[in-house]
Structure formats: C-alpha cells, structure tokens
Design an enzyme around this catalytic site. Structure first.
Site, short mmCIF file in Angstrom:
data_model
loop_
_atom_site.label_atom_id
_atom_site.label_comp_id
_atom_site.label_asym_id
_atom_site.label_seq_id
_atom_site.Cartn_x
_atom_site.Cartn_y
_atom_site.Cartn_z
N ASP A 12 -101.23 14.58 5.86
CA ASP A 12 -101.97 13.38 6.27
C ASP A 12 -102.93 13.80 7.38
O ASP A 12 -102.83 14.91 7.92
CB ASP A 12 -100.98 12.32 6.80
N SER A 13 -103.81 12.89 7.76
CA SER A 13 -104.70 13.16 8.88
C SER A 13 -103.91 13.17 10.19
O SER A 13 -104.37 13.73 11.18
CB SER A 13 -105.76 12.07 8.96
N TYR A 44 -109.54 10.14 9.44
CA TYR A 44 -110.33 10.41 8.24
C TYR A 44 -111.13 9.16 7.81
O TYR A 44 -112.16 9.28 7.17
CB TYR A 44 -109.40 10.77 7.07
N GLY A 45 -110.57 8.00 8.14
CA GLY A 45 -111.12 6.72 7.65
C GLY A 45 -112.61 6.55 7.75
O GLY A 45 -113.27 6.14 6.79
N CYS A 75 -101.80 10.27 2.41
CA CYS A 75 -102.90 9.61 3.11
C CYS A 75 -103.74 8.93 2.04
O CYS A 75 -104.15 9.57 1.07
CB CYS A 75 -103.72 10.65 3.86
N ASN A 76 -103.98 7.64 2.21
CA ASN A 76 -104.74 6.90 1.20
C ASN A 76 -106.21 7.31 1.18
O ASN A 76 -106.82 7.43 0.12
CB ASN A 76 -104.65 5.40 1.48
N THR A 77 -106.78 7.54 2.38
CA THR A 77 -108.18 7.91 2.48
C THR A 77 -108.41 9.25 1.77
O THR A 77 -109.39 9.42 1.03
CB THR A 77 -108.59 8.04 3.97
N GLU A 154 -101.51 5.29 16.18
CA GLU A 154 -101.51 6.60 16.83
C GLU A 154 -101.11 6.48 18.31
O GLU A 154 -100.52 7.39 18.87
CB GLU A 154 -102.89 7.28 16.72
N CYS A 199 -102.65 2.23 4.06
CA CYS A 199 -102.88 3.38 4.94
C CYS A 199 -101.50 3.76 5.43
O CYS A 199 -100.73 2.89 5.84
CB CYS A 199 -103.78 2.96 6.11
N THR A 200 -101.20 5.04 5.35
CA THR A 200 -99.82 5.45 5.65
C THR A 200 -99.49 5.35 7.15
O THR A 200 -98.34 5.50 7.53
CB THR A 200 -99.55 6.88 5.15
N HIS A 201 -100.50 5.08 7.97
CA HIS A 201 -100.21 4.83 9.39
C HIS A 201 -99.60 3.44 9.60
O HIS A 201 -98.94 3.20 10.60
CB HIS A 201 -101.49 4.90 10.22
N1 DGL Z 1 -103.17 7.75 7.13
C1 DGL Z 1 -104.48 7.68 6.57
C2 DGL Z 1 -104.46 6.81 5.32
O1 DGL Z 1 -103.42 6.61 4.72
C3 DGL Z 1 -105.61 7.17 7.39
C4 DGL Z 1 -105.73 7.44 8.82
C5 DGL Z 1 -107.10 7.95 9.18
O2 DGL Z 1 -108.08 7.19 9.25
O3 DGL Z 1 -107.16 9.16 9.36
O4 DGL Z 1 -105.49 6.35 4.88
#
Ligand code: DGL
Length: 291
Positions: A12-13, A44-45, A75-77, A154, A199-201
């Site tokens: 993930d990011s 990453y978003g 990570c979805n992005t 975060e 988003c996995t966050h």
């Molecule tokens: N955890 C990432 C996701 O699932 C996104 C976080 C980011 O923007 O880096 O999309």
C-alpha cells in the site's frame, strides 16, 4: 516451480494496507507475509494514474525479487491505476482490492443504493461503478472522493485527544468530525444502505465514519472479501503453505516513519513485526525493466 513456503507480498502507499494484511493473516494463519508500505510517496490519491501505475510495477518487481508467490495490491488507488499492467507484466497471481470490495457491497445492499468513498484517483477512474455494475447493473452507485480521510487516518484519529491546548486552540477530533460531516452528509441524504470504504486507510477511522453515517448504513471494506479470494486462489492452485515454524510478517517501508508503523501494526495486527527501511532508489530501479 512454485515454492509453497514462499511469502505473499502485500503493499500500500502507507498504513492502510495493514487492515488488509490483518484479514489475510486471519484467513491464512500459516502463510508468511512481506508487507511494503510506500510511505515515502504517500499519498497516492492525488497523483496521476500513470505515475501510480509506475509505482505499482516497481513495487511488484521488488516483491517478486523477494520471491513472493503472489501479490496483493492492498490499495484501491494503486489497484485502479496499475492492476491490469501488473497482471500483464508478471506471471504470479496479482489481486487487487476493488473487485472484492464491490462484490461484498453487491451482496450486502438491500435497497440497491450503494455509496463509495475513496481517494480522488480511485473516484476519477470510476472503477467501483464499473465493478459493481459488472455484478449487478441495477444498483445505483454514488461515489465521492474523501481525500482528507487519508491524512486523518495517517495521523491517528483514534488516538486523538478531545481537549484543546494553547498550542492547538481547537480540538483536532472535532475538526475531523467536521470534515467527516461535510463529506458524508450528502451521502446520507442519498438514502444509501451500504457504504464501501474504497480506500484501505478508511477502516482505521471506521469509528469516525460510522458515527456520521448512523446504524442504518452498513460499512463494507475490501479486506475480508480480498482475504477469501486469496485463500480460494491458493487453495485451487494447491499453493497453501503447510504449518511451519517461520510464518509471520515482515514489514518494509520506504519512508522514515518506523515508529508510526510499529504503533499501528501493534494496534491492527496485535504483533510487533520487524520493520526494515528499503531505499526508494532500489525500488525505482527494479521497476525499470518492467514497463
Ligand atoms: N490506501 C490507499 C487506497 O486504498 C490510498 C491512500 C493514498 O492516497 O495514498 O486507495
């Protein structure tokens, strides 16, 4: 020849992927995992999909070089930007989190009105709408970019204290609640009964989100469904690891935030995994030959 004892790579990011890792550990207790948090390049978003795709290829190369038998893009992005390219470039199975999350939502909704919250990158690429409609074309999908949730996650929302101090004359927690209200009130007004944490966050701030959505909206995260899929793949291929001595988790990060990773890993995974910094240059170079 696949070595069943080889680890599964997960990345993930940043911290969010740890929520997916935990679901994987629960379902696959005998596996070894290498988790890479690309925290030097998080978030990453807001980045261009092309750039994120290059990151995905670099990290997959790195994990493949470490001998992973399978890779989970937690990570979805990154899934939206790079899953197809990664699947084309590597010969081990690579699984993303978007289709599993979509599937869970389709199974759960009763009124067939589904909300999706995710990063700008994920929303702009429209992957959830596509994935959900691929499974049930009659579902109404309402997508919303909620990028500030990444920084709230975060910075550790659950640990934030209610009070104000002279240095911070407002309550950070209340500030986060205001952000959540701004993002989520319009979704509530749409009458959705299911909300995908795209988003996995976001599972890290589930409490904040569910407070705002109320008890009538079911929150869906990809983690559990992704773990089921990974188990099914390994089992069909006869690549599940047999119980051994050295199962466990190794965490690699590209940034300098080992303390934060330790704290969140303890909370989410309930263990203190070894954390090693990998140099970004090393990861970058490995990706060069791929695309
Ligand atoms: N955890 C990432 C996701 O699932 C996104 C976080 C980011 O923007 O880096 O999309």
């Amino acid at each position: 020849i696949i070595d069943q004892a080889a680890p599964i790579g997960v990345f993930d990011s940043g911290l969010g992927g740890l929520t997916v890792l935990q679901a994987l550990r629960e379902r696959l207790p005998h596996e070894r995992f290498v988790f890479l948090g690309d925290s030097a390049r998080c978030p990453y978003g807001p980045r261009e999909p092309k750039e994120v795709k290059a990151f995905v290829l670099q990290i997959c190369s790195h994990l493949a070089r470490r001998g992973c038998k399978m890779i989970i893009i937690a990570c979805n992005t990154a899934t939206a930007a790079g899953l197809p390219a990664a699947q084309q470039a590597f010969d081990i199975p690579i699984v993303g989190v978007v289709m599993p999350g979509a599937r869970a939502a389709v199974h759960m909704t009763r009124n067939r009105r589904v909300g999706v919250i995710a990063t700008e990158g994920t929303v702009q690429q429209g992957v959830y709408g596509e994935a959900i409609h691929h499974l049930d074309a009659g579902i109404k999908v309402i997508q919303k970019a909620t990028p500030e949730f990444v920084s709230i996650a975060e910075s550790g929302f659950e640990e934030m204290d209610e009070g104000t101090t002279q240095a911070a004359p407002f309550s950070l927690k209340e500030e986060c609640q205001r952000v959540a209200q701004g993002y989520l009130a319009p979704l509530r007004a749409e009458g959705i009964d299911t909300l995908v944490l795209g988003c996995t966050h976001y599972p890290l701030i589930q409490e904040l989100i569910s407070q705002e959505m109320g008890p009538s909206v079911t929150l869906v995260s990809s983690a559990e469904e992704t773990a089921r899929e990974v188990r099914a793949i390994l089992s069909r291929r006869d690549e599940l690891r047999s119980p051994g001595e050295d199962d466990g988790v190794e965490v690699l990060i590209t940034g300098d935030d080992a303390t934060k990773f330790t704290r969140v890993a303890q909370k989410v995974l309930g263990i203190t995994p070894p954390i090693t910094k990998v140099m970004l240059d090393e990861v970058r170079e490995e990706g060069e030959g791929t695309s």
